[in-house]
Scaffold this active site. Structure first.
Site, short mmCIF file in Angstrom:
data_model
loop_
_atom_site.label_atom_id
_atom_site.label_comp_id
_atom_site.label_asym_id
_atom_site.label_seq_id
_atom_site.Cartn_x
_atom_site.Cartn_y
_atom_site.Cartn_z
N LYS A 98 8.35 -7.56 -7.12
CA LYS A 98 8.10 -7.03 -8.28
C LYS A 98 8.99 -7.84 -9.45
O LYS A 98 10.41 -8.02 -9.25
CB LYS A 98 8.63 -5.76 -8.47
N ASP A 132 3.67 -8.36 -7.06
CA ASP A 132 3.40 -6.96 -7.25
C ASP A 132 3.03 -6.56 -8.72
O ASP A 132 3.37 -7.11 -9.73
CB ASP A 132 4.45 -6.10 -6.69
N GLN A 161 -4.96 -3.94 -10.14
CA GLN A 161 -4.88 -2.37 -10.07
C GLN A 161 -6.31 -1.85 -10.57
O GLN A 161 -6.57 -2.04 -11.70
CB GLN A 161 -3.92 -1.46 -10.63
N ARG A 182 -4.71 -8.99 -4.11
CA ARG A 182 -4.55 -7.69 -3.38
C ARG A 182 -5.16 -6.61 -4.50
O ARG A 182 -4.52 -6.80 -5.55
CB ARG A 182 -3.21 -7.21 -3.11
N LYS A 185 -5.45 0.58 -5.98
CA LYS A 185 -6.03 1.50 -6.98
C LYS A 185 -5.08 1.77 -8.45
O LYS A 185 -5.41 1.76 -9.37
CB LYS A 185 -6.11 3.04 -6.31
N ALA A 187 -0.70 2.90 -8.97
CA ALA A 187 0.29 4.24 -8.63
C ALA A 187 1.09 4.51 -9.83
O ALA A 187 2.16 5.30 -9.70
CB ALA A 187 1.26 3.71 -7.66
N THR A 224 -5.97 -0.10 0.58
CA THR A 224 -6.22 1.34 0.38
C THR A 224 -6.20 1.86 1.68
O THR A 224 -6.32 1.40 2.72
CB THR A 224 -7.72 1.30 -0.09
N HIS A 225 -5.96 3.20 1.67
CA HIS A 225 -6.23 4.22 2.89
C HIS A 225 -7.22 5.06 2.95
O HIS A 225 -7.36 5.85 3.73
CB HIS A 225 -4.73 4.88 2.93
N ARG A 286 6.45 7.61 -5.77
CA ARG A 286 4.95 7.33 -6.21
C ARG A 286 4.04 7.51 -4.95
O ARG A 286 2.99 7.83 -5.27
CB ARG A 286 4.87 5.91 -6.75
#
Length: 306
Positions: A98, A132, A161, A182, A185, A187, A224-225, A286
């Site tokens: 980050k 990130d 994102q 990457r 979605k 956060a 993603t999960h 988060r």
């Protein structure tokens, strides 16, 4: 509403103390965070790599306010990369950074210099770096720094994102040969003017962005999960004739380990995002905000402590 409450709690020092001391919530922390020390990170990485998984390590800390803190973070990443090399865990393990932890919010040049030092250490260790994504106010700065870093370190990864309205255009810009992207979605709590607010709209954006990346010349990394989005990712890979080594799935440490194993067993590259460090609290909150089942468990644990 519940997501907003949890994100607000991420800024509460009192709530942080409760999470840290309650026995049940300590278990939640251990589920999502590998530990507080580099040794913890190396242990977790070694276990995952032995199971056939790849890793992206995050030294937690995003509220850097002084140059000294930024330098400390940079040195922590450099030392981690040396340790990963010595433990022969690269190239399976990379690092995620980050830029706010490197001073981006008060000195972009300092953040760039820190990121460049980390990229150099990663290159020497035989691996790479992914930058990130954070809240929308940092997106332009992060992508500008990414462009500069790719001059000497072309494998430096980007994170986009899907909940941001701008992301489809960013995907088109970054879906170029050799570009690691990457897609997640998102956060952070963002205003409607810049971000989709409903789950359905975010999911639709994710799929549109996924199609752009899969049809491009870059290397998509699908973070993603969501079972539906994973299935769509598998389908789109087949549609665009991508072999398993031309993209990857990414999942968070402690989240859906059975799915991580399934995907790996089917020949996909699966990278696990492994956070560690003393600044674990904002990250944890988060993650809880993203998954209602975890929020319920967390609240019950805290209420018992209180």
């Amino acid at each position: 509403m519940l997501r907003s409450v949890i994100l607000a709690a991420s800024r509460s020092s009192r709530m942080e103390r409760l999470v840290e001391t309650a026995p049940l919530t300590r278990g939640v922390v251990r589920r999502f965070v590998a530990g507080t020390s580099p040794d913890d990170a190396l242990r977790a990485t070694g276990e995952l790599v032995a199971d056939g998984l790849s890793v992206s390590l995050d030294v937690l800390g995003e509220d850097t306010e002084t140059p000294e803190q930024a330098v400390t973070t940079r040195e922590a990443y450099v030392a981690l990369l040396h340790a990963l090399r010595d433990a022969e865990l690269t190239p399976a393990a990379e690092v995620s950074v980050k830029l706010s932890a490197l001073g981006q919010k008060f000195d972009e040049q300092l953040a760039y210099d820190g990121a460049r030092a980390i990229c150099l250490a990663a290159s020497e260790a035989g691996t790479t770096v992914t930058l990130d994504a954070e809240d929308h106010t940092t997106t332009d700065s992060t992508l500008d720094i990414l462009t500069k870093l790719r001059t000497d370190f072309p494998t430096t990864g980007a994170v986009l994102q899907a909940y941001l309205r701008r992301t489809e255009a960013d995907c088109r810009e970054l879906a170029t040969a050799g570009s690691r992207v990457r897609l997640c979605k998102g956060a952070y709590k963002e205003p409607e003017s810049v971000a989709y607010q409903s789950t359905l709209d975010v999911d639709k954006s994710f799929v549109r962005c996924l199609n752009i990346l899969m049809s491009g010349d870059g290397y998509p990394m699908l973070a993603t999960h969501d079972p539906r989005l994973i299935a769509i990712g598998e389908d789109r890979a087949r549609w665009f004739d991508r072999s398993p080594d031309e993209f990857e799935f990414q999942l968070l440490y402690g989240v859906r380990p059975d799915e991580q194993a399934r995907l790996a067993a089917e020949g996909y590259t699966v990278r696990v995002y492994v956070p560690y460090g003393t600044e674990w609290y904002p990250y944890l909150m988060r993650r809880l905000a993203e998954r209602p089942a975890n929020v319920s468990f967390f609240l019950k644990a805290v209420s018992r402590k209180a």
